[in-house]
Scaffold this active site. Structure first.
Site: not given
Length: 263
Positions: A44, A112, A146
């Site tokens: 990430e 995200k 993540c």
């Protein structure tokens, strides 16, 4: 092509220095190519780390800046590349994982969805609104980033959509190694899919990142796992294993979403 050769580039990241990180990324991509990989996965925010105060300066659109450079690298190296970067979109900045194809450029970008409050992501970044699933040469593939790992709803959506794997770039620090391992294995088992997770290593801005990049197969078995230093993991996986496991134990087909208020 059910056989996929994938490399996980478990690298350290220099916070706030895209120039150094880009040089590192090119070196590790070259190593993945040397190993005959079809796909290389980076952590990430490999471009900038969590120096989010620089996010607006570093970010570029999907067709410009570092995104364009990675697309060119994918093309000239003949390898697929995935890893999250800072994307400028309208007036916002997103933590985005573009899927780079050597033949078609950017196939799509996952932004995200779940921003991580402990790292003040909401202060600097916009949240994504949409899952991403793509038909890749090795099978249907989905992307998460993540903190998304803690939200099983997203992974179940991907499984119902027929995904054979979720690729997860991450910057996941100590002391939550046990969470990392347990959640990756759980997402793989409950959705009967591969989870391919690439985490960074090194110390940055007060956090120590432990690596332990790993691939877990649809039966929940560990395919590979790194340690806590820079390394490249390269393995072959057979995505037909997903169909075999789902046929043997039809968990997805046995869902009763109406009974628990879902569609």
């Amino acid at each position: 092509m059910p056989i996929l050769t994938v490399s996980l580039a478990q690298i350290n990241i220099k916070a706030g220095d895209p120039r150094i990180n880009w040089a590192t990324m090119q070196e590790w991509t070259a190593e993945a190519v040397r190993r005959g990989s079809d796909l290389v996965v980076f952590p990430e925010l490999w471009d900038n780390g969590y120096a989010l105060d620089k996010a607006k300066d570093v970010a570029s659109s999907l067709s410009a800046g570092l995104f364009a450079q990675v697309a060119a690298l994918s093309r000239t190296s003949n390898i697929h590349i995935i890893g999250s970067m800072l994307e400028k979109r309208g007036v916002g900045v997103y933590n985005s994982s573009a899927v780079f194809s050597p033949r078609a450029g950017v196939l799509g970008a996952y932004r995200k969805i779940h921003l991580f409050g402990m790292f003040n992501e909401q202060q600097y970044l916009n949240a994504g609104e949409s899952p991403l699933t793509l038909d890749m040469p090795w099978g249907r593939t989905s992307i998460a980033i993540c903190y998304d790992l803690r939200f099983p709803e997203l992974f179940r959506r991907y499984a119902v959509d027929g995904s054979k794997m979720v690729i997860l770039p991450a910057e996941w620090p100590h002391p939550r190694l046990n969470h990392w391992r347990t959640l990756i294995q759980a997402r793989a088992i409950e959705n009967q899919m591969f989870v391919i997770a690439c985490n960074r290593v090194g110390e940055s801005l007060g956090s120590q990142y432990f690596g332990h990049s790993m691939i877990v197969d649809p039966w929940g078995d560990l395919v590979c796992e790194g340690g806590e230093s820079e390394t490249m993991l390269t393995v072959k996986i057979n995505t037909d294993q997903v169909d075999e496991v789902r046929a043997k134990m039809p968990v997805i087909a046995d869902r009763r979403p109406g009974a628990y208020g879902e569609k």
